[in-house]
Scaffold this active site. Structure first.
Site, mmCIF file in Angstrom:
data_model
loop_
_atom_site.group_PDB
_atom_site.id
_atom_site.type_symbol
_atom_site.label_atom_id
_atom_site.label_comp_id
_atom_site.label_asym_id
_atom_site.label_seq_id
_atom_site.Cartn_x
_atom_site.Cartn_y
_atom_site.Cartn_z
ATOM 1 N N SER A 1 73.616 -19.340 28.180
ATOM 2 C CA SER A 1 72.358 -19.270 28.944
ATOM 3 C C SER A 1 72.567 -19.479 30.437
ATOM 4 O O SER A 1 73.419 -20.267 30.861
ATOM 5 C CB SER A 1 71.421 -20.358 28.414
ATOM 6 O OG SER A 1 70.354 -20.560 29.304
ATOM 7 N N GLU B 1 70.772 -21.199 32.125
ATOM 8 C CA GLU B 1 70.486 -22.611 32.396
ATOM 9 C C GLU B 1 71.768 -23.386 32.714
ATOM 10 O O GLU B 1 71.727 -24.423 33.378
ATOM 11 C CB GLU B 1 69.794 -23.252 31.186
ATOM 12 C CG GLU B 1 68.322 -22.955 31.074
ATOM 13 C CD GLU B 1 67.494 -23.566 32.194
ATOM 14 O OE1 GLU B 1 67.466 -24.801 32.309
ATOM 15 O OE2 GLU B 1 66.879 -22.812 32.966
ATOM 16 N N TYR C 1 69.693 -29.536 27.002
ATOM 17 C CA TYR C 1 69.840 -28.174 26.475
ATOM 18 C C TYR C 1 71.005 -27.465 27.163
ATOM 19 O O TYR C 1 71.889 -26.889 26.514
ATOM 20 C CB TYR C 1 68.539 -27.385 26.697
ATOM 21 C CG TYR C 1 68.675 -25.899 26.470
ATOM 22 C CD1 TYR C 1 68.675 -25.369 25.187
ATOM 23 C CD2 TYR C 1 68.825 -25.011 27.552
ATOM 24 C CE1 TYR C 1 68.821 -23.993 24.970
ATOM 25 C CE2 TYR C 1 68.967 -23.649 27.341
ATOM 26 C CZ TYR C 1 68.964 -23.144 26.057
ATOM 27 O OH TYR C 1 69.114 -21.798 25.842
HETATM 28 P P1 NAP Z 1 63.764 -19.153 19.871
HETATM 29 O O1 NAP Z 1 62.693 -18.124 19.824
HETATM 30 O O2 NAP Z 1 63.416 -20.543 20.232
HETATM 31 O O3 NAP Z 1 64.497 -19.123 18.437
HETATM 32 C C1 NAP Z 1 65.399 -20.130 18.081
HETATM 33 C C2 NAP Z 1 65.839 -19.944 16.648
HETATM 34 O O4 NAP Z 1 66.737 -21.013 16.291
HETATM 35 C C3 NAP Z 1 64.698 -19.999 15.626
HETATM 36 O O5 NAP Z 1 64.974 -19.084 14.605
HETATM 37 C C4 NAP Z 1 64.800 -21.430 15.074
HETATM 38 O O6 NAP Z 1 64.287 -21.574 13.782
HETATM 39 C C5 NAP Z 1 66.316 -21.584 15.061
HETATM 40 N N1 NAP Z 1 66.785 -22.977 14.993
HETATM 41 C C6 NAP Z 1 66.451 -24.014 15.801
HETATM 42 N N2 NAP Z 1 67.139 -25.120 15.439
HETATM 43 C C7 NAP Z 1 67.912 -24.763 14.392
HETATM 44 C C8 NAP Z 1 68.833 -25.453 13.568
HETATM 45 N N3 NAP Z 1 69.136 -26.754 13.747
HETATM 46 N N4 NAP Z 1 69.439 -24.785 12.554
HETATM 47 C C9 NAP Z 1 69.163 -23.472 12.345
HETATM 48 N N5 NAP Z 1 68.284 -22.763 13.077
HETATM 49 C C10 NAP Z 1 67.668 -23.404 14.091
HETATM 50 O O7 NAP Z 1 64.923 -18.702 20.894
HETATM 51 P P2 NAP Z 1 65.227 -17.246 21.488
HETATM 52 O O8 NAP Z 1 64.435 -17.072 22.729
HETATM 53 O O9 NAP Z 1 65.163 -16.259 20.420
HETATM 54 O O10 NAP Z 1 66.732 -17.435 21.960
HETATM 55 C C11 NAP Z 1 67.823 -17.143 21.081
HETATM 56 C C12 NAP Z 1 69.067 -17.890 21.564
HETATM 57 O O11 NAP Z 1 69.380 -17.485 22.891
HETATM 58 C C13 NAP Z 1 68.911 -19.410 21.622
HETATM 59 O O12 NAP Z 1 70.159 -19.971 21.311
HETATM 60 C C14 NAP Z 1 68.575 -19.675 23.083
HETATM 61 O O13 NAP Z 1 68.980 -20.977 23.430
HETATM 62 C C15 NAP Z 1 69.407 -18.620 23.757
HETATM 63 N N6 NAP Z 1 68.914 -18.127 25.043
HETATM 64 C C16 NAP Z 1 67.637 -17.702 25.164
HETATM 65 C C17 NAP Z 1 67.203 -17.182 26.371
HETATM 66 C C18 NAP Z 1 65.798 -16.662 26.533
HETATM 67 O O14 NAP Z 1 65.374 -16.504 27.697
HETATM 68 N N7 NAP Z 1 65.087 -16.366 25.452
HETATM 69 C C19 NAP Z 1 68.106 -17.078 27.456
HETATM 70 C C20 NAP Z 1 69.413 -17.498 27.274
HETATM 71 C C21 NAP Z 1 69.826 -18.006 26.062
HETATM 72 P P3 NAP Z 1 62.715 -21.920 13.523
HETATM 73 O O15 NAP Z 1 61.991 -20.605 13.623
HETATM 74 O O16 NAP Z 1 62.753 -22.482 12.156
HETATM 75 O O17 NAP Z 1 62.324 -22.896 14.578
HETATM 76 O O1 F7E Z 2 60.267 -22.329 32.041
HETATM 77 C C1 F7E Z 2 58.289 -23.641 34.851
HETATM 78 C C2 F7E Z 2 59.406 -24.517 34.312
HETATM 79 O O2 F7E Z 2 60.128 -22.972 29.636
HETATM 80 C C3 F7E Z 2 60.471 -21.485 33.159
HETATM 81 C C4 F7E Z 2 64.605 -20.731 27.589
HETATM 82 O O3 F7E Z 2 64.538 -19.539 26.857
HETATM 83 O O4 F7E Z 2 65.216 -19.570 29.591
HETATM 84 C C5 F7E Z 2 64.249 -20.451 29.037
HETATM 85 O O5 F7E Z 2 64.237 -21.683 29.729
HETATM 86 C C6 F7E Z 2 60.034 -22.197 34.433
HETATM 87 C C7 F7E Z 2 60.598 -23.612 34.568
HETATM 88 O O6 F7E Z 2 61.889 -21.333 30.446
HETATM 89 C C8 F7E Z 2 55.293 -24.501 33.016
HETATM 90 O O7 F7E Z 2 59.446 -25.764 34.981
HETATM 91 C C9 F7E Z 2 55.854 -24.211 35.090
HETATM 92 O O8 F7E Z 2 61.055 -23.789 35.867
HETATM 93 O O9 F7E Z 2 59.578 -20.605 30.331
HETATM 94 P P1 F7E Z 2 60.380 -21.807 30.533
HETATM 95 P P2 F7E Z 2 63.257 -21.988 30.945
HETATM 96 O O10 F7E Z 2 63.163 -23.449 31.086
HETATM 97 O O11 F7E Z 2 63.696 -21.225 32.149
HETATM 98 C C10 F7E Z 2 66.564 -20.042 29.597
HETATM 99 C C11 F7E Z 2 67.455 -18.996 30.191
HETATM 100 C C12 F7E Z 2 66.993 -20.527 28.255
HETATM 101 O O12 F7E Z 2 68.173 -20.462 27.910
HETATM 102 C C13 F7E Z 2 66.002 -21.322 27.475
HETATM 103 O O13 F7E Z 2 66.359 -21.334 26.094
HETATM 104 O O14 F7E Z 2 58.616 -22.330 34.402
HETATM 105 N N1 F7E Z 2 56.950 -23.992 34.341
HETATM 106 N N2 F7E Z 2 54.830 -24.539 34.306
HETATM 107 C C14 F7E Z 2 56.632 -24.157 33.038
HETATM 108 N N3 F7E Z 2 57.368 -24.011 31.917
HETATM 109 C C15 F7E Z 2 56.753 -24.220 30.717
HETATM 110 N N4 F7E Z 2 57.450 -24.048 29.568
HETATM 111 N N5 F7E Z 2 55.414 -24.582 30.655
HETATM 112 C C16 F7E Z 2 54.640 -24.737 31.779
HETATM 113 O O15 F7E Z 2 53.456 -25.079 31.676
#
Ligand code: NAP
Ligand code: F7E
Length: 331
Positions: free
Chosen positions: A129, A131, A153
């Site tokens: 990520s 992050e 995270y």
């Molecule tokens: P998501 O919607 O939060 O999905 C996470 C998945 O992980 C869900 O299927 C959840 O199951 C499962 N899970 C959580 N804890 C688990 C555990 N202990 N054992 C087995 N399964 C578990 O995330 P996403 O947005 O699809 O992202 C997919 C991956 O890419 C994640 O690893 C995330 O950290 C990474 N990532 C995401 C982003 C982004 O912007 N979306 C960017 C960079 C990296 P449940 O449905 O049961 O909760």
């Molecule tokens: O926050 C700000 C918050 O929770 C984005 C995950 O998929 O992408 C995701 O992480 C920004 C942050 O995503 C609210 O402070 C303001 O600066 O949508 P987010 P994230 O933290 O960037 C990365 C790449 C991953 O890997 C992660 O798994 O938005 N923000 N107000 C807020 N964020 C949330 N959630 N809620 C608010 O009310």
């Protein structure tokens, strides 16, 4: 016919990736967690279509249950493993640091160990990520940029990222890190900021909600479309050799800009509806993320297809429909 194993198949990326692989003719195995309520809503359509043909097979598992992960990999003998499972909410990771860290670190390590012991050559994708970079400076980030994680995270993702590389270099495993910047869609979890905004736009437009309360409006993110990004995951595993790739759009926007576009799409002025509350601010914020996808473009032939405005509109459109259904059901 190839077989893929996806952890976290019930998540946003799990949906888009399994759909893509099933359309390509893969047999897809995925893990679901036992929960007191049904948690497969994102993939229900895929289940109806592909489970009867035995093309989509679901297994109860949890990344923390290393015996189950080991047994499943042994049983499935997949060609490709995509490790998408994670407690992926950055803010929640401050509240549940141990669970987030255990899942993010031990989970990926269990998979890598199972692959190392397997006689079959299995390609591995780790969901790294943006992050991990920490986002303190206003610079374009690439595969060489310094990692400076700012949350439990992000620290757990750094561990898995390095371990993926250690197993590649030590045991010649085909293990790949996709360093994906934020990617969104109508299937995005409702507590991530983009979806929180588009859901509120739909509900406010249909008179189901009056205000939207957010945290830091100044944070800047490089937001892309999840469907484009999951295709990049697959492309990484089709290469001759394993490598790490940044996947991003090369554009960054603030939370405020996202909100402005989402509200203006339905003719509303966001300033009239948004308020902020300290409880949505994080103990340690990632201020600015902007990715450089040049390497992916050069070596994978990947580039983002969906623009920022198309993404906002796609999400608002979907949440307008959801709000309309809610209005009909409950009023
Ligand atoms: P998501 O919607 O939060 O999905 C996470 C998945 O992980 C869900 O299927 C959840 O199951 C499962 N899970 C959580 N804890 C688990 C555990 N202990 N054992 C087995 N399964 C578990 O995330 P996403 O947005 O699809 O992202 C997919 C991956 O890419 C994640 O690893 C995330 O950290 C990474 N990532 C995401 C982003 C982004 O912007 N979306 C960017 C960079 C990296 P449940 O449905 O049961 O909760
Ligand atoms: O926050 C700000 C918050 O929770 C984005 C995950 O998929 O992408 C995701 O992480 C920004 C942050 O995503 C609210 O402070 C303001 O600066 O949508 P987010 P994230 O933290 O960037 C990365 C790449 C991953 O890997 C992660 O798994 O938005 N923000 N107000 C807020 N964020 C949330 N959630 N809620 C608010 O009310």
């Amino acid at each position: 016919m190839k077989t893929a194993f996806i952890t976290g198949i019930t998540g946003q990326d799990g949906y888009y990736l399994s759909k893509l692989l099933l359309e390509k003719g893969y047999i897809v195995h995925g893990t679901i967690r036992r929960s007191s309520s049904i948690n497969t809503s994102r993939i229900d359509d895929l289940i109806s279509e592909f489970q009867p043909q035995e093309k989509l097979i679901l297994h109860y598992s949890d990344l923390l249950d290393s015996a189950s992960i080991f047994n499943l990999i042994n049983y499935i003998q997949p060609d490709e493993i995509y490790n998408l499972a994670a407690q992926s909410h950055v803010s929640v990771s401050f509240q549940n640091p141990i669970f987030t860290t255990q899942t993010g670190t031990l989970g990926s390590l269990s998979i890598l160990e199972a692959i190392r012991r397997s006689k079959k050559e299995i390609k591995f994708y780790q969901a790294s990520s943006s992050e991990m970079f920490g986002g303190a400076a206003k610079v374009k980030l690439n595969e060489q940029s310094i990692l400076d994680p700012k949350s439990p995270y992000a620290v757990s993702k750094v561990f898995a990222h390095h371990m993926t590389k250690v197993y590649r270099d030590s045991y010649s495993l085909f293990s790949t890190n996709g360093i994906l910047f934020n990617h969104e869609s109508p299937h995005r979890g409702e507590t991530f900021v983009t979806r929180k905004i588009t859901k509120a736009v739909g509900r406010i437009y249909h008179g189901l909600q009056k205000k939207l309360t957010l945290g830091n409006l100044n944070a800047s993110r490089d937001w892309g479309f999840a469907g484009d990004y999951t295709e990049a995951m697959w492309m990484m595993l089709q290469q001759k050799s394993p490598d790490d790739f940044v996947i991003a759009t090369g554009e960054t926007h603030t939370v405020e800009e996202f909100a402005q576009h989402a509200f203006s799409y339905v003719g509303l002025d966001y300033k009239k509806y948004i308020q902020t509350d300290k409880k949505y601010f994080r103990p340690n914020e990632v201020d600015y993320l902007l990715g450089d996808y040049e390497k992916a473009q050069k070596l994978l032939g990947w580039r983002p297809k969906t623009t920022f405005l198309q993404l906002v509109e796609m999400m608002v459109e979907s949440d307008l429909n959801n709000a309309k259904r809610e209005e009909i059901l409950f009023n």
